[in-house]
Design an enzyme around this catalytic site. Structure first.
Site, mmCIF file in Angstrom:
data_model
loop_
_atom_site.group_PDB
_atom_site.id
_atom_site.type_symbol
_atom_site.label_atom_id
_atom_site.label_comp_id
_atom_site.label_asym_id
_atom_site.label_seq_id
_atom_site.Cartn_x
_atom_site.Cartn_y
_atom_site.Cartn_z
ATOM 1 C CE LYS A 13 9.652 66.287 -8.805
ATOM 2 N NZ LYS A 13 9.919 65.064 -7.756
ATOM 3 N NE ARG A 88 12.944 68.062 -2.614
ATOM 4 C CZ ARG A 88 13.635 67.299 -3.862
ATOM 5 N NH1 ARG A 88 13.597 68.296 -4.661
ATOM 6 N NH2 ARG A 88 13.309 66.087 -4.359
ATOM 7 N NE ARG A 127 16.151 58.436 -11.017
ATOM 8 C CZ ARG A 127 15.755 59.245 -10.638
ATOM 9 N NH1 ARG A 127 14.244 60.153 -11.151
ATOM 10 N NH2 ARG A 127 15.535 59.007 -9.543
ATOM 11 N NE ARG A 160 19.268 60.736 -8.894
ATOM 12 C CZ ARG A 160 18.275 61.342 -8.875
ATOM 13 N NH1 ARG A 160 17.095 62.094 -9.450
ATOM 14 N NH2 ARG A 160 17.472 61.862 -7.030
ATOM 15 N NE ARG A 171 15.602 60.574 -3.136
ATOM 16 C CZ ARG A 171 15.225 59.607 -4.605
ATOM 17 N NH1 ARG A 171 16.521 59.311 -5.076
ATOM 18 N NH2 ARG A 171 14.742 60.825 -5.643
HETATM 19 P P1 AP5 Z 1 11.480 60.872 -13.350
HETATM 20 O O1 AP5 Z 1 11.191 61.710 -13.916
HETATM 21 O O2 AP5 Z 1 12.954 61.096 -12.636
HETATM 22 O O3 AP5 Z 1 10.738 61.236 -11.332
HETATM 23 P P2 AP5 Z 1 11.014 62.571 -10.532
HETATM 24 O O4 AP5 Z 1 10.089 62.731 -10.178
HETATM 25 O O5 AP5 Z 1 11.680 64.244 -11.072
HETATM 26 O O6 AP5 Z 1 11.975 61.943 -9.346
HETATM 27 P P3 AP5 Z 1 12.902 62.871 -8.755
HETATM 28 O O7 AP5 Z 1 13.608 61.161 -7.786
HETATM 29 O O8 AP5 Z 1 14.617 62.756 -10.110
HETATM 30 O O9 AP5 Z 1 13.073 63.988 -7.926
HETATM 31 P P4 AP5 Z 1 13.582 63.941 -6.438
HETATM 32 O O10 AP5 Z 1 12.959 65.113 -5.884
HETATM 33 O O11 AP5 Z 1 13.530 62.741 -5.351
HETATM 34 O O12 AP5 Z 1 15.004 63.800 -6.933
HETATM 35 P P5 AP5 Z 1 15.489 65.501 -7.361
HETATM 36 O O13 AP5 Z 1 16.769 65.233 -7.909
HETATM 37 O O14 AP5 Z 1 14.508 66.304 -7.595
HETATM 38 O O15 AP5 Z 1 10.877 59.188 -13.104
HETATM 39 C C1 AP5 Z 1 11.743 58.525 -12.358
HETATM 40 C C2 AP5 Z 1 11.948 56.769 -12.858
HETATM 41 O O16 AP5 Z 1 10.573 56.538 -13.088
HETATM 42 C C3 AP5 Z 1 13.170 57.113 -14.372
HETATM 43 O O17 AP5 Z 1 13.162 56.012 -14.425
HETATM 44 C C4 AP5 Z 1 11.518 57.213 -14.933
HETATM 45 O O18 AP5 Z 1 12.322 56.944 -16.593
HETATM 46 C C5 AP5 Z 1 10.172 56.160 -14.797
HETATM 47 N N1 AP5 Z 1 9.127 56.997 -14.870
HETATM 48 C C6 AP5 Z 1 8.513 58.415 -14.778
HETATM 49 N N2 AP5 Z 1 7.351 58.004 -15.482
HETATM 50 C C7 AP5 Z 1 7.331 57.439 -15.271
HETATM 51 C C8 AP5 Z 1 6.204 56.857 -15.743
HETATM 52 N N3 AP5 Z 1 4.495 58.215 -16.036
HETATM 53 N N4 AP5 Z 1 5.545 55.788 -15.616
HETATM 54 C C9 AP5 Z 1 6.779 54.672 -15.346
HETATM 55 N N5 AP5 Z 1 7.613 55.170 -15.423
HETATM 56 C C10 AP5 Z 1 7.742 56.033 -15.035
HETATM 57 O O19 AP5 Z 1 16.911 65.408 -5.729
HETATM 58 C C11 AP5 Z 1 17.279 64.859 -5.412
HETATM 59 C C12 AP5 Z 1 17.836 65.146 -3.961
HETATM 60 O O20 AP5 Z 1 18.341 67.002 -4.027
HETATM 61 C C13 AP5 Z 1 17.552 65.681 -2.927
HETATM 62 O O21 AP5 Z 1 16.858 64.374 -1.951
HETATM 63 C C14 AP5 Z 1 17.475 66.947 -1.698
HETATM 64 O O22 AP5 Z 1 18.996 66.434 -1.284
HETATM 65 C C15 AP5 Z 1 18.393 68.054 -3.419
HETATM 66 N N6 AP5 Z 1 17.183 68.508 -3.772
HETATM 67 C C16 AP5 Z 1 17.268 68.952 -5.085
HETATM 68 N N7 AP5 Z 1 15.912 70.071 -4.638
HETATM 69 C C17 AP5 Z 1 16.236 70.279 -3.483
HETATM 70 C C18 AP5 Z 1 15.716 71.745 -2.306
HETATM 71 N N8 AP5 Z 1 14.491 72.252 -4.071
HETATM 72 N N9 AP5 Z 1 15.777 71.684 -1.710
HETATM 73 C C19 AP5 Z 1 16.532 70.562 -0.964
HETATM 74 N N10 AP5 Z 1 16.739 69.574 -1.556
HETATM 75 C C20 AP5 Z 1 16.711 69.493 -2.753
#
Ligand code: AP5
Length: 218
Positions: A13, A88, A127, A160, A171
């Site tokens: 995403k 979420r 990552r 991270r 997660r």
């Molecule tokens: P990436 O694009 O970073 O994936 P992502 O879907 O964004 O995954 P995240 O881990 O960032 O999402 P998340 O939802 O757990 O974390 P968030 O920061 O929102 O890609 C991942 C890896 O794969 C990278 O290395 C990339 O290079 C590679 N890649 C990407 N696309 C690819 C492809 N097509 N092919 C091959 N490789 C690829 O949340 C973190 C924490 O914050 C949560 O756990 C929670 O505690 C808190 N939080 C955030 N938002 C909320 C909310 N709304 N409510 C409550 N808590 C929240």
């Protein structure tokens, strides 16, 4: 273009949001990025959020709803936005509907990145992120030219704290229990589109651009 990117951690995403925002000129609103910046800056919000994030648990709904409701009042969101990692929970989705009611029309499209757990785990544990500019790499899929160094700005890359295998598994469980019900929520509103998050970065970008053209969002 008012979009939500929905899918498990590691679905890509964040990676797609960066490219889509560049192409379509709308702001990228990532609650994960906002929370991490608050942790880095030692803000009260960051201190509150850190213990949840380190365990892979969700930060309380009222906290994140408040952050997004405020951000959506900014002028740069008038022509659209991409929400990444929010909502979420169903409570957050209802909070978003409420927040948008007061300022502009509703969400145009929710894109659901269907991704297999095996792919998500492999992506997240591999990552690496630039400490300086936040650009994402992957040790196998998208390695930097020089190990440990960002191609864009020369900053140091780090892992991270929530990208270790045990936290990633939690997660994914939290996603299944609390976030996946949003697929039905938005499907019921007729605005959900499914794509395969297992596709490569460029192929997925083409699929998304096609969807927006078809829906006349771009
Ligand atoms: P990436 O694009 O970073 O994936 P992502 O879907 O964004 O995954 P995240 O881990 O960032 O999402 P998340 O939802 O757990 O974390 P968030 O920061 O929102 O890609 C991942 C890896 O794969 C990278 O290395 C990339 O290079 C590679 N890649 C990407 N696309 C690819 C492809 N097509 N092919 C091959 N490789 C690829 O949340 C973190 C924490 O914050 C949560 O756990 C929670 O505690 C808190 N939080 C955030 N938002 C909320 C909310 N709304 N409510 C409550 N808590 C929240």
């Amino acid at each position: 273009m008012k979009l939500i990117l929905l899918g498990p951690p590691g679905a890509g995403k964040g990676t797609q949001s960066v490219e889509l925002c560049k192409r379509y000129g709308v702001p990228h609103i990532s609650t994960g990025d906002i929370l991490r910046q608050s942790v880095k800056a030692g803000l009260p919000l960051g201190l509150k959020a850190k213990s949840y994030m380190d365990k892979g648990e969700l930060v309380p709904d009222e906290v994140v709803i408040g952050i997004v409701a405020e951000r959506l009042k900014d002028k740069d969101t008038e022509k659209g936005f991409i929400l990444d990692g929010f909502p979420r929970t169903v409570k957050q989705a209802i909070g978003l509907d409420e927040a948008l009611k007061g300022i502009r029309s509703g969400i145009d499209m929710v894109i659901y990145f269907q991704t297999s757990p095996k792919v998500a785990i492999e992506r997240l544990t591999g990552r690496r992120v630039c400490k300086n500019c936040g650009f994402n790499y992957h040790i196998k899929n998208m390695p930097p030219k020089k190990e440990g160094i960002c191609d864009k700005c020369g900053g140091a890359l780090y892992q991270r704290p929530d990208d270790n295998e045990a936290t990633v598994l939690n997660r994914l469980k939290v996603y299944e229990d609390q976030t996946k019900p949003l697929v039905d929520y938005y499907s019921g509103k007729g605005i959900l589109k499914k794509v395969s998050g297992d596709l490569g970065v460029n192929d997925l970008f083409k699929v998304l651009s096609g969807l927006f053209a078809e829906a006349k969002l771009a």
